[in-house]
Design a protein around this motif. Structure first.
Motif, mmCIF file in Angstrom:
data_model
loop_
_atom_site.group_PDB
_atom_site.id
_atom_site.type_symbol
_atom_site.label_atom_id
_atom_site.label_comp_id
_atom_site.label_asym_id
_atom_site.label_seq_id
_atom_site.Cartn_x
_atom_site.Cartn_y
_atom_site.Cartn_z
ATOM 1 N N ALA A 104 19.650 -6.434 -0.273
ATOM 2 C CA ALA A 104 19.044 -5.370 -1.087
ATOM 3 C C ALA A 104 18.028 -5.955 -2.063
ATOM 4 O O ALA A 104 16.947 -5.390 -2.262
ATOM 5 C CB ALA A 104 20.122 -4.582 -1.830
ATOM 6 N N ALA A 105 18.359 -7.086 -2.665
ATOM 7 C CA ALA A 105 17.454 -7.714 -3.628
ATOM 8 C C ALA A 105 16.196 -8.254 -2.960
ATOM 9 O O ALA A 105 15.124 -8.275 -3.573
ATOM 10 C CB ALA A 105 18.180 -8.829 -4.371
ATOM 11 N N ALA A 106 16.302 -8.670 -1.710
ATOM 12 C CA ALA A 106 15.175 -9.295 -1.015
ATOM 13 C C ALA A 106 14.215 -8.297 -0.372
ATOM 14 O O ALA A 106 13.127 -8.672 0.057
ATOM 15 C CB ALA A 106 15.706 -10.252 0.055
ATOM 16 N N LEU A 107 14.600 -7.044 -0.299
ATOM 17 C CA LEU A 107 13.749 -6.056 0.374
ATOM 18 C C LEU A 107 12.394 -5.900 -0.297
ATOM 19 O O LEU A 107 12.286 -5.904 -1.525
ATOM 20 C CB LEU A 107 14.435 -4.687 0.378
ATOM 21 C CG LEU A 107 15.559 -4.488 1.376
ATOM 22 C CD1 LEU A 107 16.248 -3.154 1.116
ATOM 23 C CD2 LEU A 107 15.042 -4.555 2.795
ATOM 24 N N ASP A 108 11.374 -5.734 0.507
ATOM 25 C CA ASP A 108 10.051 -5.353 0.009
ATOM 26 C C ASP A 108 10.055 -3.831 -0.051
ATOM 27 O O ASP A 108 9.976 -3.149 0.978
ATOM 28 C CB ASP A 108 8.977 -5.858 0.965
ATOM 29 C CG ASP A 108 7.565 -5.502 0.513
ATOM 30 O OD1 ASP A 108 7.391 -4.532 -0.265
ATOM 31 O OD2 ASP A 108 6.637 -6.190 0.958
ATOM 32 N N MET A 109 10.179 -3.289 -1.251
ATOM 33 C CA MET A 109 10.367 -1.850 -1.403
ATOM 34 C C MET A 109 9.137 -1.047 -1.001
ATOM 35 O O MET A 109 9.260 0.113 -0.634
ATOM 36 C CB MET A 109 10.816 -1.512 -2.821
ATOM 37 C CG MET A 109 12.231 -2.010 -3.135
ATOM 38 S SD MET A 109 13.485 -1.489 -1.936
ATOM 39 C CE MET A 109 13.550 0.266 -2.274
ATOM 40 N N SER A 110 7.952 -1.651 -1.003
ATOM 41 C CA SER A 110 6.775 -0.921 -0.530
ATOM 42 C C SER A 110 6.898 -0.667 0.974
ATOM 43 O O SER A 110 6.525 0.400 1.465
ATOM 44 C CB SER A 110 5.479 -1.663 -0.860
ATOM 45 O OG SER A 110 5.449 -2.916 -0.220
ATOM 46 N N VAL A 111 7.472 -1.607 1.698
ATOM 47 C CA VAL A 111 7.703 -1.431 3.135
ATOM 48 C C VAL A 111 8.777 -0.367 3.358
ATOM 49 O O VAL A 111 8.644 0.487 4.237
ATOM 50 C CB VAL A 111 8.096 -2.775 3.791
ATOM 51 C CG1 VAL A 111 8.529 -2.582 5.228
ATOM 52 C CG2 VAL A 111 6.949 -3.767 3.703
ATOM 53 N N VAL A 112 9.835 -0.409 2.563
ATOM 54 C CA VAL A 112 10.914 0.575 2.684
ATOM 55 C C VAL A 112 10.379 1.985 2.430
ATOM 56 O O VAL A 112 10.650 2.911 3.195
ATOM 57 C CB VAL A 112 12.077 0.253 1.719
ATOM 58 C CG1 VAL A 112 13.105 1.381 1.688
ATOM 59 C CG2 VAL A 112 12.741 -1.069 2.104
ATOM 60 N N ARG A 113 9.596 2.150 1.354
ATOM 61 C CA ARG A 113 9.033 3.479 1.040
ATOM 62 C C ARG A 113 8.114 3.961 2.164
ATOM 63 O O ARG A 113 8.154 5.125 2.551
ATOM 64 C CB ARG A 113 8.297 3.452 -0.293
ATOM 65 C CG ARG A 113 9.227 3.554 -1.484
ATOM 66 C CD ARG A 113 8.477 3.742 -2.791
ATOM 67 N NE ARG A 113 7.784 2.537 -3.221
ATOM 68 C CZ ARG A 113 8.367 1.502 -3.807
ATOM 69 N NH1 ARG A 113 9.654 1.522 -4.044
ATOM 70 N NH2 ARG A 113 7.668 0.456 -4.169
ATOM 71 N N ALA A 114 7.286 3.068 2.692
ATOM 72 C CA ALA A 114 6.383 3.448 3.781
ATOM 73 C C ALA A 114 7.171 3.878 5.018
ATOM 74 O O ALA A 114 6.808 4.861 5.679
ATOM 75 C CB ALA A 114 5.454 2.282 4.121
ATOM 76 N N GLU A 115 8.247 3.170 5.330
ATOM 77 C CA GLU A 115 9.073 3.518 6.486
ATOM 78 C C GLU A 115 9.749 4.880 6.263
ATOM 79 O O GLU A 115 9.813 5.701 7.184
ATOM 80 C CB GLU A 115 10.126 2.434 6.734
ATOM 81 C CG GLU A 115 11.053 2.723 7.883
ATOM 82 C CD GLU A 115 10.371 2.760 9.244
ATOM 83 O OE1 GLU A 115 10.971 3.335 10.177
ATOM 84 O OE2 GLU A 115 9.255 2.234 9.391
#
Length: 130
Positions: A104-115
């Motif tokens: 969870a800490a390592a996630l790139d949240m911009s990628v998560v939001r885009a997905e």
């Protein structure tokens, strides 16, 4: 000293909507698996002061429990940047919880939001919306 936040309807949104990783244990007083998982939850929380660890008493707050889609205890919920990332029914061992926190800490949240946005668009198209 790490303190675990007790989640209630009044603070759920403010606790889970921040920029940090939030790990929530949904538990019940009658649940033996919850009791057995408690030391693991506390120990991993102690090692990660940068992560928010919280507990949701499903017996005391059934409306909130239903709203977040929890039907079994224990269940782990993980949020980051206010987004729900994981709903995992059942306890995990210490290595498993450490892995969940690290991922969870390592996630790139911009990628998560885009997905998430892409999935929402595709779901809308499948329903004939958009």
């Amino acid at each position: 000293m790490m303190s675990i936040i007790e989640l209630k309807p009044a603070n759920f949104e403010s606790v889970t909507s921040g920029r940090d990783v939030v790990v929530v244990e949904c538990w019940a007083s009658w649940c033996g698996g919850c009791e057995a998982f408690e030391p693991t939850f506390v120990e991993v929380g102690r090692r990660h002061p940068d992560v928010t660890f919280a507990k949701l008493d499903t017996g005391a707050h059934p409306e909130l429990t239903d709203a977040v889609g929890v039907s079994h205890v224990p269940t782990l919920l993980v949020f980051r940047d206010g987004l729900p990332l994981l709903r995992h029914p059942g306890a995990v061992d210490e290595a498993g919880l450490e892995s969940i926190v690290a991922q969870a800490a390592a996630l790139d949240m911009s990628v998560v939001r885009a997905e998430m946005e892409r999935e929402a668009r595709e779901a809308g198209h499948a329903l004939g919306v958009g």
